[in-house]
Motif scaffolding. Structure first.
Motif, PDB file in Angstrom:
ATOM      1  N   LYS A 195      -2.860  -5.028   4.819  1.00 25.09           N
ATOM      2  CA  LYS A 195      -2.930  -4.502   6.203  1.00 25.09           C
ATOM      3  C   LYS A 195      -1.890  -5.176   7.090  1.00 25.09           C
ATOM      4  O   LYS A 195      -1.232  -4.534   7.903  1.00 25.09           O
ATOM      5  CB  LYS A 195      -4.320  -4.754   6.794  1.00 25.09           C
ATOM      6  CG  LYS A 195      -5.380  -3.808   6.288  1.00 25.09           C
ATOM      7  CD  LYS A 195      -6.682  -4.068   7.047  1.00 25.09           C
ATOM      8  CE  LYS A 195      -7.857  -3.453   6.316  1.00 25.09           C
ATOM      9  NZ  LYS A 195      -9.137  -3.760   6.967  1.00 25.09           N
ATOM     10  N   HIS A 226      -0.734   9.986   5.378  1.00 29.62           N
ATOM     11  CA  HIS A 226      -1.163  10.556   6.655  1.00 29.62           C
ATOM     12  C   HIS A 226      -0.847  12.050   6.646  1.00 29.62           C
ATOM     13  O   HIS A 226       0.309  12.443   6.497  1.00 29.62           O
ATOM     14  CB  HIS A 226      -0.450   9.865   7.829  1.00 29.62           C
ATOM     15  CG  HIS A 226      -0.875  10.391   9.168  1.00 29.62           C
ATOM     16  ND1 HIS A 226      -2.150  10.194   9.676  1.00 29.62           N
ATOM     17  CD2 HIS A 226      -0.222  11.136  10.088  1.00 29.62           C
ATOM     18  CE1 HIS A 226      -2.239  10.784  10.851  1.00 29.62           C
ATOM     19  NE2 HIS A 226      -1.088  11.364  11.133  1.00 29.62           N
ATOM     20  N   HIS A 263      -1.493   0.728  11.691  1.00 31.89           N
ATOM     21  CA  HIS A 263      -2.854   0.256  11.442  1.00 31.89           C
ATOM     22  C   HIS A 263      -3.426   1.110  10.317  1.00 31.89           C
ATOM     23  O   HIS A 263      -3.503   2.331  10.452  1.00 31.89           O
ATOM     24  CB  HIS A 263      -3.699   0.360  12.704  1.00 31.89           C
ATOM     25  CG  HIS A 263      -3.213  -0.558  13.785  1.00 31.89           C
ATOM     26  ND1 HIS A 263      -2.373  -0.146  14.785  1.00 31.89           N
ATOM     27  CD2 HIS A 263      -3.410  -1.890  13.976  1.00 31.89           C
ATOM     28  CE1 HIS A 263      -2.094  -1.176  15.571  1.00 31.89           C
ATOM     29  NE2 HIS A 263      -2.703  -2.245  15.104  1.00 31.89           N
ATOM     30  N   ILE A 264      -3.792   0.458   9.241  1.00 30.53           N
ATOM     31  CA  ILE A 264      -4.212   1.239   8.069  1.00 30.53           C
ATOM     32  C   ILE A 264      -5.647   0.913   7.659  1.00 30.53           C
ATOM     33  O   ILE A 264      -6.187  -0.142   7.962  1.00 30.53           O
ATOM     34  CB  ILE A 264      -3.269   1.018   6.859  1.00 30.53           C
ATOM     35  CG1 ILE A 264      -3.354  -0.431   6.338  1.00 30.53           C
ATOM     36  CG2 ILE A 264      -1.834   1.392   7.228  1.00 30.53           C
ATOM     37  CD1 ILE A 264      -2.646  -0.636   5.008  1.00 30.53           C
ATOM     38  N   ARG A 265      -6.235   1.877   6.969  1.00 32.36           N
ATOM     39  CA  ARG A 265      -7.535   1.731   6.341  1.00 32.36           C
ATOM     40  C   ARG A 265      -7.277   1.675   4.828  1.00 32.36           C
ATOM     41  O   ARG A 265      -6.612   2.552   4.283  1.00 32.36           O
ATOM     42  CB  ARG A 265      -8.392   2.954   6.684  1.00 32.36           C
ATOM     43  CG  ARG A 265      -9.841   2.884   6.245  1.00 32.36           C
ATOM     44  CD  ARG A 265     -10.567   4.182   6.616  1.00 32.36           C
ATOM     45  NE  ARG A 265     -10.476   4.446   8.055  1.00 32.36           N
ATOM     46  CZ  ARG A 265      -9.846   5.498   8.609  1.00 32.36           C
ATOM     47  NH1 ARG A 265      -9.261   6.415   7.847  1.00 32.36           N
ATOM     48  NH2 ARG A 265      -9.818   5.646   9.921  1.00 32.36           N
ATOM     49  N   GLU A 275      -6.611  -7.604   0.663  1.00 31.09           N
ATOM     50  CA  GLU A 275      -6.661  -6.426   1.546  1.00 31.09           C
ATOM     51  C   GLU A 275      -6.113  -6.780   2.933  1.00 31.09           C
ATOM     52  O   GLU A 275      -5.375  -5.991   3.534  1.00 31.09           O
ATOM     53  CB  GLU A 275      -8.099  -5.902   1.694  1.00 31.09           C
ATOM     54  CG  GLU A 275      -8.665  -5.249   0.454  1.00 31.09           C
ATOM     55  CD  GLU A 275      -9.370  -6.250  -0.467  1.00 31.09           C
ATOM     56  OE1 GLU A 275      -9.137  -7.481  -0.311  1.00 31.09           O
ATOM     57  OE2 GLU A 275     -10.120  -5.810  -1.349  1.00 31.09           O
ATOM     58  N   SER A 294      -5.069   4.594  10.218  1.00 32.71           N
ATOM     59  CA  SER A 294      -6.286   4.728  11.017  1.00 32.71           C
ATOM     60  C   SER A 294      -5.940   5.116  12.453  1.00 32.71           C
ATOM     61  O   SER A 294      -6.801   5.554  13.209  1.00 32.71           O
ATOM     62  CB  SER A 294      -7.113   3.444  10.964  1.00 32.71           C
ATOM     63  OG  SER A 294      -6.345   2.335  11.332  1.00 32.71           O
ATOM     64  N   ALA A 342      -4.158   3.758   0.824  1.00 32.26           N
ATOM     65  CA  ALA A 342      -4.558   3.568   2.220  1.00 32.26           C
ATOM     66  C   ALA A 342      -4.205   4.804   3.034  1.00 32.26           C
ATOM     67  O   ALA A 342      -3.523   5.718   2.554  1.00 32.26           O
ATOM     68  CB  ALA A 342      -3.842   2.334   2.802  1.00 32.26           C
ATOM     69  N   SER A 343      -4.702   4.833   4.268  1.00 31.27           N
ATOM     70  CA  SER A 343      -4.307   5.894   5.196  1.00 31.27           C
ATOM     71  C   SER A 343      -4.153   5.286   6.582  1.00 31.27           C
ATOM     72  O   SER A 343      -4.666   4.197   6.854  1.00 31.27           O
ATOM     73  CB  SER A 343      -5.352   7.014   5.208  1.00 31.27           C
ATOM     74  OG  SER A 343      -6.615   6.502   5.573  1.00 31.27           O
ATOM     75  N   SER A 398       0.818  -1.217   0.000  1.00 29.39           N
ATOM     76  CA  SER A 398       0.000   0.000   0.000  1.00 29.39           C
ATOM     77  C   SER A 398       0.845   1.258   0.000  1.00 29.39           C
ATOM     78  O   SER A 398       1.977   1.271   0.481  1.00 29.39           O
ATOM     79  CB  SER A 398      -0.935   0.005   1.221  1.00 29.39           C
ATOM     80  OG  SER A 398      -0.197  -0.154   2.411  1.00 29.39           O
ATOM     81  N   HIS A 446      -8.327   2.013   1.014  1.00 28.08           N
ATOM     82  CA  HIS A 446      -9.359   2.756   0.281  1.00 28.08           C
ATOM     83  C   HIS A 446      -9.708   2.086  -1.041  1.00 28.08           C
ATOM     84  O   HIS A 446     -10.859   1.746  -1.284  1.00 28.08           O
ATOM     85  CB  HIS A 446      -8.916   4.197   0.070  1.00 28.08           C
ATOM     86  CG  HIS A 446      -8.695   4.905   1.365  1.00 28.08           C
ATOM     87  ND1 HIS A 446      -9.701   5.126   2.277  1.00 28.08           N
ATOM     88  CD2 HIS A 446      -7.568   5.362   1.954  1.00 28.08           C
ATOM     89  CE1 HIS A 446      -9.221   5.726   3.350  1.00 28.08           C
ATOM     90  NE2 HIS A 446      -7.916   5.878   3.180  1.00 28.08           N
TER      91      HIS A 446
END
Ligand SMILES: [Zn+2]
Ligand SMILES: [Zn+2]
Lengths: 191, 191
Positions: free
Chosen positions: A88, A52, A98-100, A84, A125, A122-123, A48, A102
């Motif tokens: 992560k 941030h 810890h990522i989200r 996914e 979290s 991703a970003s 990813s 997208h």
């Protein structure tokens, strides 16, 4: 990060002969000792580009190949997880992040080493990162500070460039390899 | 088509014990005879929804599993090819079709069997099809004639439904699994 180096060699002397097994249509490595057929399938790398507060997460590799160079959190997908989930897990292992996830940024093919890379946008979290066991250090880089000359792999370069090209766009068509590129050489700085 | 059945079993008696090899962090099957470590990586299936004059190409399977059921041209990616090359090869092997790949329709994850499926949108580049060795017959179906009750796999159902949802759209965001679906059950007819 586990592009190629992470898989340890077998612990005993094993020799293989390449031949087409009965009922198969492709040559495989067959173990000379026990006859076990070694199916080498293409491998999936999941990773990813993590943003941030406008900065991009990079990890400096603690392991070969390309030890000391900067990379994106990515590595081989494991059994039993989704793509996914794998992306992560790698962000967590390599950057304690810890990522989200997208959406899918790109699918890259490196046929020379039979590798397919799925790179997500991703970003964070949780606003915390740290060096995992495979990283010397991790950092959030402003675009203008990205160490282009110290990137580990061509596809890291591609993913950053592709990410930048669609930054802020909500719905994107995933990229493929840059035209003509097969992952065999490092691009010049795109900055 | 080579979703799961195509890999022949080893020809000799080989037994494996699951344990974590030195330097690894995941349990692997290790051969009791020679110590060879059997890395089971997730496998990539590449396939396509091929359209020709508004009709969809389907292949009736000549092999288990799901012999006699209809599927899309798709199968395991081979060493040394790209995902697009693999999807073209499968269409050629199973439907004697030459196809043009347009874009990525979907990425499906079937974690139970560690499978990642990349399904492309494509069209025939030559208006000819025929049954390859893994197909009993091949056919171009109007949407209303698709044999929903005789589809081979959940993901064939998903891909057809997703294809229909964006038919005629030029730039699409690839689909993932339908919400909640892990590939363990056949959806009801969507027609
Ligand atoms: Zn890793
Ligand atoms: Zn096949």
């Amino acid at each position: 990060m586990a592009w190629r180096s992470e898989i340890p060699e077998p612990k005993v002397d094993v020799s293989f002969t390449e031949r087409v097994p009965e009922g198969d249509d492709v040559a495989r490595d067959v173990c000379d000792t026990c006859g076990f057929i070694h199916y080498v399938n293409p491998k999936i790398v999941v990773g990813s580009v993590v943003e941030h507060e406008g900065k991009i997460l990079l990890c400096r590799r603690a392991i070969e190949p390309r030890k000391g160079y900067w990379t994106l959190p990515a590595g081989y997908m494991e059994k039993g997880e989704t793509t996914e989930e794998g992306a992560k897990r790698e962000a967590h292992e390599e950057a304690l992040a810890h990522i989200r996830i997208h959406d899918l940024l790109a699918i890259y093919n490196i046929p020379r080493i039979s590798q397919v890379q799925l790179m997500y946008r991703a970003s964070l979290s949780v606003p915390e990162i740290g060096a995992g066991p495979e990283s010397l250090e991790v950092a959030l880089y402003d675009w203008d500070d990205i160490p282009w000359d110290e990137l580990a792999f061509p596809s890291v370069h591609w993913a950053l460039t592709h990410y930048r090209a669609v930054q802020g766009q909500e719905r994107i068509v995933p990229f493929g390899n840059p035209p003509g590129e097969r992952g065999n050489r490092m691009p010049l700085k795109s900055g």
